[in-house]
Design an enzyme around this catalytic site. Structure first.
Site, PDB file in Angstrom:
ATOM      1  N   GLU A  88      -3.970   7.329  -3.105  1.00 51.48           N
ATOM      2  CA  GLU A  88      -3.690   5.973  -2.616  1.00 51.48           C
ATOM      3  C   GLU A  88      -3.459   5.007  -3.759  1.00 51.48           C
ATOM      4  O   GLU A  88      -4.198   5.025  -4.747  1.00 51.48           O
ATOM      5  CB  GLU A  88      -4.897   5.426  -1.833  1.00 51.48           C
ATOM      6  CG  GLU A  88      -4.994   5.904  -0.411  1.00 51.48           C
ATOM      7  CD  GLU A  88      -6.140   5.206   0.330  1.00 51.48           C
ATOM      8  OE1 GLU A  88      -6.125   5.228   1.558  1.00 51.48           O
ATOM      9  OE2 GLU A  88      -7.031   4.637  -0.324  1.00 51.48           O
ATOM     10  N   TYR A 131       0.882  -1.161   0.000  1.00 48.15           N
ATOM     11  CA  TYR A 131       0.000   0.000   0.000  1.00 48.15           C
ATOM     12  C   TYR A 131       0.920   1.211   0.000  1.00 48.15           C
ATOM     13  O   TYR A 131       1.860   1.287   0.788  1.00 48.15           O
ATOM     14  CB  TYR A 131      -0.878   0.019   1.258  1.00 48.15           C
ATOM     15  CG  TYR A 131      -1.574   1.341   1.516  1.00 48.15           C
ATOM     16  CD1 TYR A 131      -2.916   1.513   1.189  1.00 48.15           C
ATOM     17  CD2 TYR A 131      -0.884   2.413   2.083  1.00 48.15           C
ATOM     18  CE1 TYR A 131      -3.552   2.722   1.420  1.00 48.15           C
ATOM     19  CE2 TYR A 131      -1.514   3.627   2.306  1.00 48.15           C
ATOM     20  CZ  TYR A 131      -2.846   3.771   1.972  1.00 48.15           C
ATOM     21  OH  TYR A 131      -3.473   4.977   2.200  1.00 48.15           O
TER      22      TYR A 131
END
Ligand code: GDP
Ligand code: MN
Length: 378
Positions: free
Chosen positions: A188, A100
């Protein structure tokens, strides 16, 4: 403002962040055609909400037949109250590890918090609760160049290979440039995947932008998806009213954002539920008040309306005239509770009284009255 994954991918590409190949389509036929030649295909719902994968909105397909059935299933699906109208087909990348990589505006640090973990793919919010130490953080500052040595050391906490770290360094710098260039509030990449061939690649993308900065970025503002907002919010924006739909039954017309928030707090405090946030602004002309009431009255849930005006630049007589105008233009069948104090309050009240309307001066009393008018505290 939020954008779809495909729009975030377009921006990633533009700024040099590697992504797997993708095409936006809106029918199962198009999905099959667009993905011709790919060994494995990911079919992905494009909706402006998180948790899409968990809801069944992301599926792998191994052949054209599967692409078609997956696309049929996902198109039209309801994900958290949002209907899937468009899907993305992607050239599925083999995955060795999922990271991530994210950035979020951090007002308390006056910077941008960079976040990284090698436990990507899953819900990052869940990881933050269950295993927070797995999420590495570093603050970047908009007015300072990135310290590449420090960034490389940071990336090394979750990305072991030297070549992968180098790729991640370039991608992180590009994401930071994109973040600053567009006044983003969130960016993100999850998963930021490592392929068995050693390539680092974005397989998903999410970006939010600061609404107040959109005027500086017409190309970003143009990405706005009308389905992000309710019809009421869209109309309010066109009328220069700051309006947010909520799910209670007390309509609110307030001047000033701070007072509007305090009003919502007070309604909640006394056990009521606001139907909206609405700031009619500083120098409210009567038409704005009428527009505001018009939007609020269309909401069938609204059982009573609270008008809370603390006149500074706003003049109470303007507000009173707006209320009368609204009464003439609209069918107001719900009780109006009015609190009117400040500049020209005597004139304002006289106008209201001549039309048979009463205004009080105590906010607590007004809030209690409006809750009583809806049938009492929840
Ligand atoms: P989200 O759950 O809505 O965030 O959707 P994602 O795009 O992140 O996809 C969810 C999951 O599907 C990922 O964590 C992966 O496990 C899988 N996935 C997505 N894209 C690919 C791909 O290109 N290849 C493979 N093998 N899996 C993928
Ligand atoms: Mn994701």
């Amino acid at each position: 403002m939020k954008i779809h994954e495909y729009q975030a991918r377009d921006l990633f590409r533009q700024f040099g962040i590697p992504v797997n190949d993708y095409k936006l389509v809106s029918t199962p036929r198009e999905a099959v055609t667009a993905s011709g030649g790919w060994k494995q295909v990911v079919v992905k719902a494009q909706v402006l909400t998180g948790g899409r994968g968990k809801a069944g909105g992301v599926k792998l397909a191994d052949n054209a037949g599967e692409v078609e059935t997956r696309a049929e299933k996902i198109l039209g699906m309801d994900i958290k109250g949002r209907r899937v109208e468009k899907i993305l087909v992607c050239d599925a990348a083999p995955i060795a590890r999922e990271h991530y990589l994210g950035m979020v505006l951090d007002r308390s640090r006056q910077g941008i918090t960079l976040m990284l973990t090698d436990q990507g793919g899953v819900d990052i919010e869940e990881l933050a609760v269950n295993n927070p130490e797995a999420i590495h953080k570093m603050t970047l500052y908009p007015h300072l160049p990135i310290d590449e040595k420090a960034l490389d050391a940071f990336l090394g906490k979750a990305i072991p290979g030297e070549s992968q770290r180098k790729q991640a360094l370039i991608a992180t710098k590009a994401l930071f440039t994109l973040f600053l260039a567009t006044d983003a509030s969130l960016a993100e990449i999850n998963p930021y995947a490592l392929t068995p061939d050693g390539d680092m690649m974005a397989l998903d993308g999410k970006m939010n932008f600061d609404d107040s900065a959109l005027f500086k970025h017409p190309e970003i503002a143009a990405l706005r998806n009308p389905e992000e907002d309710s019809a009421d919010e869209i109309e309010a924006r066109e009328k220069n009213l700051s309006f947010v739909s909520l799910d209670g039954d007390i309509g609110c017309v307030v001047n000033g954002a701070g007072l509007a928030m305090a009003t919502l707090d007070l309604i909640k405090h006394y056990g009521g539920n606001p139907a909206n946030f609405l700031d009619v602004g500083g120098s409210s002309n009567p038409q704005k008040v009428a527009d505001a009431l018009n939007i609020i009255l269309r909401n069938p849930k609204v059982k009573a309306i609270l008008i809370n005006i603390f006149g500074g630049i706003t003049r109470c007589d303007d507000i009173a005239n707006g209320l009368l105008m609204a009464r003439e233009q609209l069918d107001i069948e719900v009780p109006l509770i009015i609190r009117l104090v400040g500049t020209n309050q005597i004139e304002g009240r006289a106008i209201l009284e001549s039309a048979g309307l009463k205004a009080g001066d105590d906010l607590d009393d007004a809030v209690k009255s409006v809750i009583a008018a809806t049938g009492g505290a929840a």
